[in-house]
Design an enzyme around this catalytic site. Structure first.
Site, PDB file in Angstrom:
ATOM      1  CD1 TRP A   1       4.872  -8.697   5.141  1.00 43.65           C
ATOM      2  CD2 TRP A   1       3.848  -6.835   4.437  1.00 43.65           C
ATOM      3  NE1 TRP A   1       4.285  -8.104   6.235  1.00 43.65           N
ATOM      4  CE2 TRP A   1       3.655  -6.959   5.839  1.00 43.65           C
ATOM      5  CE3 TRP A   1       3.290  -5.735   3.782  1.00 43.65           C
ATOM      6  CZ2 TRP A   1       2.921  -6.036   6.584  1.00 43.65           C
ATOM      7  CZ3 TRP A   1       2.555  -4.811   4.527  1.00 43.65           C
ATOM      8  CH2 TRP A   1       2.387  -4.967   5.915  1.00 43.65           C
TER       9      TRP A   1
ATOM     10  CD  GLU B   1       8.898  -7.897   3.907  1.00 47.77           C
ATOM     11  OE1 GLU B   1       8.295  -7.557   2.867  1.00 47.77           O
ATOM     12  OE2 GLU B   1       9.443  -7.075   4.664  1.00 47.77           O
TER      13      GLU B   1
ATOM     14  CE  LYS C   1       5.090  -5.609  10.372  1.00 50.34           C
ATOM     15  NZ  LYS C   1       4.959  -4.416   9.571  1.00 50.34           N
TER      16      LYS C   1
ATOM     17  CG  ASP D   1      11.781  -5.383   6.723  1.00 49.30           C
ATOM     18  OD1 ASP D   1      12.378  -4.838   7.670  1.00 49.30           O
ATOM     19  OD2 ASP D   1      11.031  -4.763   5.956  1.00 49.30           O
TER      20      ASP D   1
ATOM     21  CG  HIS E   1       9.657  -7.400   9.126  1.00 48.78           C
ATOM     22  ND1 HIS E   1       8.907  -7.762   8.040  1.00 48.78           N
ATOM     23  CD2 HIS E   1       9.501  -6.064   9.242  1.00 48.78           C
ATOM     24  CE1 HIS E   1       8.349  -6.688   7.509  1.00 48.78           C
ATOM     25  NE2 HIS E   1       8.703  -5.645   8.224  1.00 48.78           N
TER      26      HIS E   1
ATOM     27  CG  HIS F   1      12.407  -5.520   2.355  1.00 46.49           C
ATOM     28  ND1 HIS F   1      11.043  -5.494   2.479  1.00 46.49           N
ATOM     29  CD2 HIS F   1      12.665  -5.693   1.029  1.00 46.49           C
ATOM     30  CE1 HIS F   1      10.496  -5.645   1.282  1.00 46.49           C
ATOM     31  NE2 HIS F   1      11.445  -5.782   0.393  1.00 46.49           N
TER      32      HIS F   1
ATOM     33  CG  ASP G   1       8.805  -3.016  10.878  1.00 48.60           C
ATOM     34  OD1 ASP G   1       9.882  -2.622  10.387  1.00 48.60           O
ATOM     35  OD2 ASP G   1       7.859  -3.443  10.198  1.00 48.60           O
TER      36      ASP G   1
ATOM     37  CG  ASP H   1       9.622   0.572   8.136  1.00 54.28           C
ATOM     38  OD1 ASP H   1      10.400  -0.190   7.547  1.00 54.28           O
ATOM     39  OD2 ASP H   1       8.497   0.203   8.523  1.00 54.28           O
TER      40      ASP H   1
ATOM     41  CG  ASP I   1      10.519  -1.904   3.525  1.00 52.01           C
ATOM     42  OD1 ASP I   1       9.951  -0.813   3.397  1.00 52.01           O
ATOM     43  OD2 ASP I   1       9.923  -2.930   3.936  1.00 52.01           O
TER      44      ASP I   1
HETATM   45  C1  RNT Z   1       5.964  -4.184   5.996  1.00 49.37           C
HETATM   46  C2  RNT Z   1       6.956  -4.796   5.100  1.00 49.37           C
HETATM   47  C3  RNT Z   1       6.804  -4.484   3.643  1.00 49.37           C
HETATM   48  C4  RNT Z   1       6.443  -3.035   3.405  1.00 49.37           C
HETATM   49  C5  RNT Z   1       6.399  -2.633   1.957  1.00 49.37           C
HETATM   50  C6  RNT Z   1       5.752  -1.301   1.772  1.00 49.37           C
HETATM   51  O1  RNT Z   1       6.257  -4.329   7.325  1.00 49.37           O
HETATM   52  O2  RNT Z   1       8.233  -4.466   5.507  1.00 49.37           O
HETATM   53  O3  RNT Z   1       7.924  -4.880   2.957  1.00 49.37           O
HETATM   54  O4  RNT Z   1       7.312  -2.173   4.075  1.00 49.37           O
HETATM   55  O5  RNT Z   1       5.809  -3.626   1.256  1.00 49.37           O
HETATM   56 ZN    ZN Z   2       9.857  -5.030   4.215  1.00 49.16          ZN
END
Ligand code: RNT
Ligand code: ZN
Length: 417
Positions: free
Chosen positions: A185, A224, A226, A257, A260, A284, A292, A294, A324
């Site tokens: 990513w 990955e 986003k 993810d 994302h 993820h 996003d 997290d 993630d």
């Molecule tokens: C970032 C991505 C990625 C990170 C990690 C730390 O938006 O989700 O996967 O969270 O690589």
């Molecule tokens: Zn991620």
């Protein structure tokens, strides 16, 4: 909790499920085989051990709960502690900045398998397989563009970094006798309107092709996408369309993810499409709140739908489940445990679905019956099966882990400053 009570509830649940044609033992066996890939970066807010700089690349860990892991030893201790409350055998997902650099500064284009030697040994000793990630963020050369930078010097630097990361992943996979999954990513994007969308994407494509030139047997690549990063809101080079195109044309795993995508977009719905065109999927699992963000994964509709789709697509062997998220506002060991157990609870409920009957209804156009069984299925005693699964795996049942994590906080993490 009393063992007899768990046993009793389990026996009732077993009968209840058997009545609708579901074998709870089979479901537990299937769950036992699923290894989550635990992200190492929840333990220290994505800091790593390379340098003490800020977290950049459009991602942010918010909160300042005390007790984060300050070094490799603490991080390993925390991960093992968390894993001891998660039923089953799981993997650890490392980022390049978590290498064992022996107190020296090792730049990203200099990293080698040797910097992960102690990790590989530790992983073997603790029966944990490793996954890996190249790291494009938190570095003086990160800027807004890494692999897609028009400056060839910077681009080459990141190509070299990522190639080396693949060699490290290959070594990890070879040593553990199981492919190491390496996620790629990069944060590349633009805060404001760009008039060069095509240029950067073309450069990213070219860099990726260079990175993937070497074929490996013991590692698997995934890419990955986003929607946007903080400070990079107007344009993301590696968008969803970009990586689907790339993954399909190059036969690469695509990482989805759950944070994302646009807030109303269903990530679950993507599995059946992608699995027809790419070899495997990496997930993820996260919990976006308005962006996003997290947040820690919980047992919500999104996670549930995602897990149900994996099972409904009969793709447990083609979908890798990684976590993630990085919440710095609560106990970090607790964050691992909550998110992992929530994901497993969703997988279990997916495995307990009376799919044969539901599909029979659908084939017969019995749509009331299908909806009714889907609804009733939600309140079947899956939690009794979950408790039994925890008991069998020797991990705390129900909320018992709260007190244990509190104790670890008192004894260990609260003493860090
Ligand atoms: C970032 C991505 C990625 C990170 C990690 C730390 O938006 O989700 O996967 O969270 O690589
Ligand atoms: Zn991620």
């Amino acid at each position: 909790m009393k063992e007899e009570l768990i046993q009793k509830a389990y026996e009732v649940a077993k009968e209840r499920y058997a009545a609708i044609g579901v074998d709870v033992e089979k479901a537990m066996d299937a769950l036992q085989k699923i290894s989550l890939s635990l992200h190492c970066w929840q333990a220290d807010d994505v800091a790593g051990f390379e340098a003490q700089g800020a977290l950049t690349g459009g991602i942010q860990a918010t909160g300042n709960y005390p007790g984060k892991a300050r070094n490799m030893e603490e991080l390993r201790q925390d991960v093992l502690k968390a894993a001891s409350y998660i039923p089953g055998t799981h993997r650890l997902n490392l980022h390049e900045i978590y290498g064992d650099f022996g107190g020296k500064f090792v730049d990203r284009d200099q990293v080698e398998p040797a910097h992960f030697e102690s990790w590989m040994q530790w992983a073997t000793e603790n029966n944990m397989k490793l996954d890996f990630n190249s790291t494009s963020f938190s570095h003086p050369k990160s800027g807004n563009l890494s692999l897609s930078n028009p400056d060839k010097g910077i681009r080459d630097f990141w190509v070299e970094h990522t190639k080396r990361c693949r060699a490290i992943a290959e070594e990890m996979g070879r040593r553990q006798g199981d492919p190491c999954i390496m996620n790629l990513w990069v944060h590349d994007g633009s805060k404001d309107i760009t008039v060069n969308r095509m240029l950067y994407r073309d450069l990213l494509k070219d860099s990726l092709d260079r990175i993937f030139e070497v074929e490996y047997k013991n590692m698997k690549d995934c890419v990955e996408s986003k929607v946007f990063g903080i400070g990079l809101e107007s344009y993301t080079v590696g968008s969803n369309d970009f990586y689907i195109g790339y993954g399909v044309s190059r036969n690469k795993i695509v990482t989805l993810d759950t944070g994302h995508f646009h807030p109303t977009e269903s990530v679950a719905d993507k599995l059946s499409s992608l699995l027809l065109f790419i070899p495997e999927i990496m997930l993820h699992v996260s919990r976006p709140v308005r962006w996003d963000s997290d947040h820690v994964t919980i047992m919500n509709d999104e996670t549930m739908d995602l897990c149900k789709e994996i099972v409904r697509c009969n793709a447990l062997d083609r979908v890798h489940i990684g976590l993630d998220y990085f919440d710095a506002s609560i106990n970090r060991i607790g964050a691992y445990v909550i998110g992992s157990r929530a994901t497993q609870k969703c997988v279990l409920q997916a495995l307990l679905e009376p799919l044969d009957t539901l599909r029979k209804y659908e084939a017969n156009d019995q749509l009331f019956e299908r909806l009714a069984l889907l609804e009733e299925g939600k309140s079947l005693p899956w939690n009794a099966v979950w408790d039994m699964f925890c008991l069998k795996n020797g991990v705390p049942v129900g909320e018992e882990f709260i007190a244990e994590i509190q104790k670890y906080e008192t004894d260990v993490t609260s003493k860090r400053n």
